[in-house]
Design an enzyme around this catalytic site. Structure first.
Site, short mmCIF file in Angstrom:
data_model
loop_
_atom_site.label_atom_id
_atom_site.label_comp_id
_atom_site.label_asym_id
_atom_site.label_seq_id
_atom_site.Cartn_x
_atom_site.Cartn_y
_atom_site.Cartn_z
N SER A 148 0.83 -1.21 0.00
CA SER A 148 0.00 0.00 0.00
C SER A 148 0.86 1.26 0.00
O SER A 148 0.51 2.26 -0.63
CB SER A 148 -0.93 0.00 1.22
OG SER A 148 -0.20 -0.09 2.43
N SER A 149 2.00 1.23 0.69
CA SER A 149 2.84 2.43 0.75
C SER A 149 3.43 2.75 -0.62
O SER A 149 3.47 3.92 -1.04
CB SER A 149 3.95 2.26 1.79
OG SER A 149 4.79 1.17 1.48
N GLU A 181 11.67 6.44 0.12
CA GLU A 181 11.67 5.48 1.23
C GLU A 181 13.01 5.51 1.97
O GLU A 181 13.06 5.50 3.20
CB GLU A 181 11.39 4.07 0.71
CG GLU A 181 9.96 3.83 0.26
CD GLU A 181 9.06 3.39 1.41
OE1 GLU A 181 9.49 3.42 2.58
OE2 GLU A 181 7.90 3.02 1.13
N ASP A 193 8.83 -3.27 -5.32
CA ASP A 193 7.45 -2.81 -5.16
C ASP A 193 7.16 -1.61 -6.05
O ASP A 193 6.16 -1.57 -6.77
CB ASP A 193 7.18 -2.46 -3.70
CG ASP A 193 7.19 -3.67 -2.79
OD1 ASP A 193 7.27 -4.80 -3.32
OD2 ASP A 193 7.13 -3.48 -1.57
#
Length: 419
Positions: A148-149, A181, A193
């Protein structure tokens, strides 16, 4: 059935209940900001990693796919320099200025992910001539192990790029998400991701080489089989977990092997002193040189990385050959390695995977994502999906004390603008 499907022009449905409704989303934007004139809509998918866990930051090859669970972004330029964020699931309005020097602040909650993206975009020399207002909606379970992030980061970066005509490539969208990140959120993640969410194509998975950032699109046709995502509903945040610890342990293993300066026969390098990463080692060579790693914990971490990288290549070949049973067996082996060698599963994920693997109609299941909670995936025959979910749910609830979440899913495209 529990499959997600499209109905009409507006609503994405599951079990006949709307997950997302375009008209309602625009109405919510209008309620928040006074009108919906000039608003642009964007989507960003969640992802599963079919196989290849905790090797993206070790130079390995991974095999993710975007799935049809999405974050939605409604965004519009403002006449001033103000930035306003709102999210339908997380109450509270966050206000900033486009000229701010953004910094991480705990009280800014999810907006830290957005400000991290803006800080990297600005640092790369892109200009934002005015402010904007944003509304976010999501059908992606937060902190659920299906990224989700990264969906938030990449979807927002793509929306900002398109809104202001910045022309940021999809690959750079992924790299900006990863950089944010690292530098803003203090999570030393790999590239997998962000890359799959930014670059996915319809009905494919990606064989991504995380060392070279090159990918091969692999047709993802499971026929009568479906991926079922199983959510432990145990939330965790990577920065607060042992994710960074595992990465440090892998770096230690690589350092030991490099210092041992041993000859290699079937790897990318002729000598361990020249290894750029653990995944440059073949399994054969690792078995020959691993005696240099005396600490058994460090040894097990490295063993998982090297064997998991090989499983990825085997899984791709199995899928190309249409051998789904072999693919399922590789998923089972992957979970065992993540449980015993990498120790990132836990009772919730183990219960889901073990129960799923014992069910009729399931050819393989494993945890997916960083672990420590989050999600597992299973490959289940379409005729068994309902009974599979009911049976796994009962055993999980009896053992863990609360229910799990389940949904069947299909491959999807990456970040996208809604017409």
């Amino acid at each position: 059935m529990r499959f997600i499907f499209l109905k009409g022009d507006n609503a994405i449905m599951e079990n006949n209940s709307p997950l997302f409704d375009r008209a309602e989303f625009l109405a919510a934007f209008e309620k928040q900001y006074g009108s919906s004139e000039g608003v642009q809509l964007f989507t960003s998918p969640a992802r599963i990693n079919i196989i290849g866990e905790h090797i993206d930051y070790n130079g390995g090859k991974v095999f993710p796919a975007a799935i049809d669970r999405y974050m939605y972004f409604a965004i519009r330029k403002r006449a001033d320099t103000k930035i306003i964020y709102n999210d339908l699931k997380f109450p509270g309005t966050f206000e900033f200025d486009v000229n701010d020097d953004f910094s991480y602040k705990k009280e800014n909650d999810y907006s830290n992910y957005l400000n991290g993206i803006l800080s990297i975009i600005k640092r790369r020399g892109y200009k934002l001539p005015c402010g904007f207002e944003l509304l976010v909606e999501s059908t992606v379970p937060p902190a659920g192990g299906i990224s989700s992030s990264s969906a938030l980061e990449c979807g927002f970066a793509y929306a900002v790029s398109e809104l202001f005509g910045l022309g940021i490539s999809r690959k750079d969208i992924a790299l900006i998400g990863q950089q944010s990140e690292h530098e803003f959120m203090n999570v030393n993640c790999g590239i997998m991701d962000q890359f799959i969410i930014a670059t996915a194509k319809e009905k494919t998975a990606e064989l991504l080489d995380c060392a070279s950032i090159e990918c091969e699109y692999i047709p993802l046709d499971l026929g009568d089989w479906r991926f079922v995502v199983m959510n432990t509903k145990k939330k965790r945040q990577l920065a607060d977990s042992k994710y960074n610890e595992r990465r440090s342990e892998c770096e230690k293993a690589l350092e030991i092997l490099k210092q041992s300066a041993q000859c290699l026969s079937s790897s990318k390098c002729a000598n361990t002193k020249d290894l750029p990463d653990l995944c440059s080692l073949s399994v054969e060579d690792f078995n020959k040189v691993s005696d240099a790693i005396k600490d058994q914990t460090i040894f097990r971490r490295a063993r998982h990385v090297v064997t998991e990288n090989q499983r990825v290549l085997q899984a791709v070949q199995a899928l190309k050959a249409g051998n789904l049973n072999e693919l399922g067996e590789l998923l089972r082996q992957s979970h065992k390695s993540l449980r015993d060698d990498y120790e990132v599963t836990g009772i919730e994920l183990d219960t889901l995977a073990d129960t799923a693997n014992a069910e009729v109609g399931c050819i393989g299941a494993r945890m997916t994502g960083a672990g420590f909670g989050g999600c597992a995936i299973a490959i289940v025959h379409k005729d068994n999906v309902d009974s599979f979910i009911d049976n796994v749910q009962k055993i999980y609830t009896d053992k863990i004390g609360h229910d799990a979440g389940f949904f069947a899913c299909s491959p999807s495209v990456g970040v996208n603008k809604l017409a």
